[in-house]
Scaffold this motif. Structure first.
Motif, PDB file in Angstrom:
ATOM      1  N   ASN A 190       0.896  -1.062  -0.074  1.00  0.00           N
ATOM      2  CA  ASN A 190       0.060  -0.243  -0.153  1.00  0.00           C
ATOM      3  C   ASN A 190       0.982   1.287   0.019  1.00  0.00           C
ATOM      4  O   ASN A 190       0.429   2.282  -0.395  1.00  0.00           O
ATOM      5  CB  ASN A 190      -0.951   0.226   1.233  1.00  0.00           C
ATOM      6  CG  ASN A 190      -2.358  -0.776   0.931  1.00  0.00           C
ATOM      7  OD1 ASN A 190      -2.293  -1.433   0.017  1.00  0.00           O
ATOM      8  ND2 ASN A 190      -3.176  -0.802   1.798  1.00  0.00           N
TER       9      ASN A 190
ATOM     10  N   VAL B 107     -10.493  -1.677  -7.234  1.00  0.00           N
ATOM     11  CA  VAL B 107      -9.939  -2.555  -6.128  1.00  0.00           C
ATOM     12  C   VAL B 107     -11.175  -3.352  -5.554  1.00  0.00           C
ATOM     13  O   VAL B 107     -12.383  -2.910  -5.691  1.00  0.00           O
ATOM     14  CB  VAL B 107      -9.946  -1.205  -5.197  1.00  0.00           C
ATOM     15  CG1 VAL B 107      -9.641  -1.841  -3.712  1.00  0.00           C
ATOM     16  CG2 VAL B 107      -8.917  -0.363  -5.507  1.00  0.00           C
ATOM     17  N   ASP B 108     -10.648  -4.435  -5.048  1.00  0.00           N
ATOM     18  CA  ASP B 108     -11.603  -5.560  -4.543  1.00  0.00           C
ATOM     19  C   ASP B 108     -11.897  -5.129  -3.100  1.00  0.00           C
ATOM     20  O   ASP B 108     -10.942  -5.066  -2.162  1.00  0.00           O
ATOM     21  CB  ASP B 108     -10.974  -6.840  -4.736  1.00  0.00           C
ATOM     22  CG  ASP B 108     -11.838  -7.974  -4.073  1.00  0.00           C
ATOM     23  OD1 ASP B 108     -12.845  -7.587  -3.399  1.00  0.00           O
ATOM     24  OD2 ASP B 108     -11.565  -9.055  -4.330  1.00  0.00           O
ATOM     25  N   ASP B 111     -10.564  -7.679  -0.606  1.00  0.00           N
ATOM     26  CA  ASP B 111      -9.114  -7.904  -0.557  1.00  0.00           C
ATOM     27  C   ASP B 111      -8.256  -6.643  -1.196  1.00  0.00           C
ATOM     28  O   ASP B 111      -7.832  -6.731  -2.189  1.00  0.00           O
ATOM     29  CB  ASP B 111      -8.514  -9.115  -1.443  1.00  0.00           C
ATOM     30  CG  ASP B 111      -7.014  -9.384  -1.455  1.00  0.00           C
ATOM     31  OD1 ASP B 111      -6.436  -8.928  -0.598  1.00  0.00           O
ATOM     32  OD2 ASP B 111      -6.498 -10.222  -2.190  1.00  0.00           O
ATOM     33  N   PRO B 112      -8.421  -5.273  -0.573  1.00  0.00           N
ATOM     34  CA  PRO B 112      -8.021  -4.215  -1.237  1.00  0.00           C
ATOM     35  C   PRO B 112      -6.473  -4.115  -1.223  1.00  0.00           C
ATOM     36  O   PRO B 112      -5.881  -4.037  -0.333  1.00  0.00           O
ATOM     37  CB  PRO B 112      -8.410  -3.033  -0.197  1.00  0.00           C
ATOM     38  CG  PRO B 112      -8.466  -3.756   1.132  1.00  0.00           C
ATOM     39  CD  PRO B 112      -8.827  -5.298   0.876  1.00  0.00           C
ATOM     40  N   LYS B 113      -5.987  -3.915  -2.712  1.00  0.00           N
ATOM     41  CA  LYS B 113      -4.772  -3.876  -3.103  1.00  0.00           C
ATOM     42  C   LYS B 113      -4.739  -2.603  -3.992  1.00  0.00           C
ATOM     43  O   LYS B 113      -5.743  -2.453  -4.837  1.00  0.00           O
ATOM     44  CB  LYS B 113      -4.362  -5.090  -3.850  1.00  0.00           C
ATOM     45  CG  LYS B 113      -4.035  -6.156  -2.978  1.00  0.00           C
ATOM     46  CD  LYS B 113      -3.759  -7.163  -3.769  1.00  0.00           C
ATOM     47  CE  LYS B 113      -3.756  -8.763  -3.036  1.00  0.00           C
ATOM     48  NZ  LYS B 113      -3.810  -9.832  -4.065  1.00  0.00           N
ATOM     49  N   PRO B 114      -3.467  -1.901  -4.063  1.00  0.00           N
ATOM     50  CA  PRO B 114      -3.585  -0.845  -5.106  1.00  0.00           C
ATOM     51  C   PRO B 114      -3.578  -1.309  -6.473  1.00  0.00           C
ATOM     52  O   PRO B 114      -2.742  -2.219  -6.803  1.00  0.00           O
ATOM     53  CB  PRO B 114      -2.191  -0.338  -4.733  1.00  0.00           C
ATOM     54  CG  PRO B 114      -1.519  -0.766  -3.503  1.00  0.00           C
ATOM     55  CD  PRO B 114      -2.390  -2.072  -3.310  1.00  0.00           C
ATOM     56  N   GLU B 195      -6.994   6.037  -7.463  1.00  0.00           N
ATOM     57  CA  GLU B 195      -7.681   4.814  -7.231  1.00  0.00           C
ATOM     58  C   GLU B 195      -6.969   3.962  -6.321  1.00  0.00           C
ATOM     59  O   GLU B 195      -7.699   3.553  -5.656  1.00  0.00           O
ATOM     60  CB  GLU B 195      -7.257   4.128  -8.736  1.00  0.00           C
ATOM     61  CG  GLU B 195      -8.549   4.195  -9.706  1.00  0.00           C
ATOM     62  CD  GLU B 195      -8.030   3.011 -10.742  1.00  0.00           C
ATOM     63  OE1 GLU B 195      -8.230   1.897 -10.688  1.00  0.00           O
ATOM     64  OE2 GLU B 195      -7.399   3.672 -11.828  1.00  0.00           O
ATOM     65  N   GLY B 196      -5.650   4.047  -5.858  1.00  0.00           N
ATOM     66  CA  GLY B 196      -5.256   3.552  -4.911  1.00  0.00           C
ATOM     67  C   GLY B 196      -5.385   3.877  -3.554  1.00  0.00           C
ATOM     68  O   GLY B 196      -5.584   3.092  -2.722  1.00  0.00           O
ATOM     69  N   THR B 198      -8.390   4.572  -2.804  1.00  0.00           N
ATOM     70  CA  THR B 198      -9.491   3.793  -2.517  1.00  0.00           C
ATOM     71  C   THR B 198      -9.240   2.508  -1.524  1.00  0.00           C
ATOM     72  O   THR B 198      -9.858   2.352  -0.512  1.00  0.00           O
ATOM     73  CB  THR B 198     -10.291   3.440  -3.730  1.00  0.00           C
ATOM     74  OG1 THR B 198     -10.692   4.594  -4.436  1.00  0.00           O
ATOM     75  CG2 THR B 198     -11.581   2.686  -3.462  1.00  0.00           C
ATOM     76  N   SER B 199      -8.051   1.947  -1.966  1.00  0.00           N
ATOM     77  CA  SER B 199      -7.532   0.619  -1.305  1.00  0.00           C
ATOM     78  C   SER B 199      -7.147   1.073   0.155  1.00  0.00           C
ATOM     79  O   SER B 199      -7.425   0.082   0.853  1.00  0.00           O
ATOM     80  CB  SER B 199      -6.555  -0.107  -2.180  1.00  0.00           C
ATOM     81  OG  SER B 199      -5.201   0.497  -2.287  1.00  0.00           O
ATOM     82  N   SER B 203      -8.592  -0.187   3.489  1.00  0.00           N
ATOM     83  CA  SER B 203      -7.756  -0.730   4.377  1.00  0.00           C
ATOM     84  C   SER B 203      -8.189  -0.008   5.859  1.00  0.00           C
ATOM     85  O   SER B 203      -8.239  -0.708   6.965  1.00  0.00           O
ATOM     86  CB  SER B 203      -6.352  -0.730   4.225  1.00  0.00           C
ATOM     87  OG  SER B 203      -6.088  -1.588   2.990  1.00  0.00           O
TER      88      SER B 203
END
Lengths: 223, 223
Positions: A190, B107-108, B111-114, B195-196, B198-199, B203
């Motif tokens: 992240n 982003v899921d 399972d949030p990932k960038p 976008e990232g 959002t992950s 988190s």
């Protein structure tokens, strides 16, 4: 991890640049023993002397990076981003058993673009191996904020990334003693977003003719 | 671009999901003509009917995505991220001459990932070509915020990315009429950071047991 009566010793590696001295000065002011590290011992000592004069103390030491790392419990890496990989590789043995706080944002101030994955901190963790606990933090703190008067609290929020949330606790204390809020933002992958935020903040500063753009988190209660 | 007396017509494409209806409702409330688009016209009409009932009006239309896009000046894409590429390719002709506001964050939630570069918006721009002006915005607005009472202003800050800053003006109005601050954050490549984020926010929400984590920009004066 560290007892209440034993504050960890902090080494600020690459601590003679834009970010390092401001952080070192504040941690020393808040009672931490601080060592400035640099590739050249003389340069580290010169910065330490300047900071000691500002604080009216002689508590801050200046040492070559490796020696600084070996004496410390927590190392904070504030080298210029172009020196990141070389610094990591050169300090592998010295960092064993330590927490390494990687403040690197691989962003060019003149042409800010989001860096490509993996994050600097992930890259550091991969190169250093499991003997070093890498934590990513402070990538977004603007150098201008650190130039404020030392008794003024910093107001930025700091996103902390680490593979093990347990490593975040001590680093959160280093953030919060400076007046900033610390948020645990997930694992080292992240941190690519946090690094990228530096490019966004530089873009905002350029467009809106500012020098102090920063981010804050809202809608999260930490209680 | 649009005269003071002629507010642009907004199509919210994929507008029957989590984000679309809340945005559509608010823009209609603030005087914009709004069209809900969906792959299925019946689904779009059902959402439009629900929103019209909430507003006590019949101004919101429901159409199949392509027809909605053709009638609009500004299209806002709020499809689920797994449908992004397919939606873009299917709407290429319908979007010609329009501004496409891409709100996609790939982003899921579980399972949030960038996400990996290029940004969704850059990908859209590449696939749509220069006949469509792609602008990235709204990727970080939490669905929970959109469920607030319609007369409550939203308080999030919205980072807007576009290759041409001139395209940002109209989209800023769509942001600001909802009570949010709009910041121009650089070109479409920078949208990978947004976008990232959002992950990161997911988190944070998971770790701090929140649902409303969002970011705000500080230290920038827009005057």
């Amino acid at each position: 991890m560290f007892s209440k009566n034993h504050l960890p010793i902090i080494a600020v590696l690459g601590g003679t640049g834009n970010e390092g001295p401001g952080l070192a000065l504040r941690w020393a002011y808040h009672g931490y023993q601080v060592i400035i590290g640099s590739r050249l011992k003389e340069k580290a000592q010169a910065t330490a002397t300047t900071l000691n004069e500002q604080l009216g103390t002689d508590s801050i030491l200046g040492l070559e990076n490796g020696a600084a790392a070996r004496k410390a419990d927590i190392c904070v890496l504030t080298v210029v981003h172009t020196a990141h990989k070389q610094a990591i590789d050169g300090l592998k043995d010295d960092l064993k058993g330590k927490i390494l706080v990687d403040a690197t944002a691989r962003v060019d101030f003149r042409d800010p673009k989001p860096p490509s994955p993996p994050s600097a901190a992930r890259l550091a963790q991969e190169r250093l191996g499991s003997d070093v606990r890498v934590v990513a933090a402070f990538q977004n703190v603007p150098a201008t904020a650190l130039r404020k008067s030392i008794d003024q609290p910093l107001e930025d929020d700091v996103l902390i990334c680490a593979d093990d949330p347990a490593d975040v606790e001590e680093v959160s204390k280093l953030v919060e003693c400076l007046g900033m809020n610390a948020y645990y933002a997930g694992n080292l992958d992240n941190a690519i977003v946090v690094e990228g935020l530096t490019s966004i903040l530089i873009s905002l500063n350029k467009y809106y003719k500012s020098r102090s753009g920063s981010i804050q988190i809202s809608g999260i209660s930490k209680d």
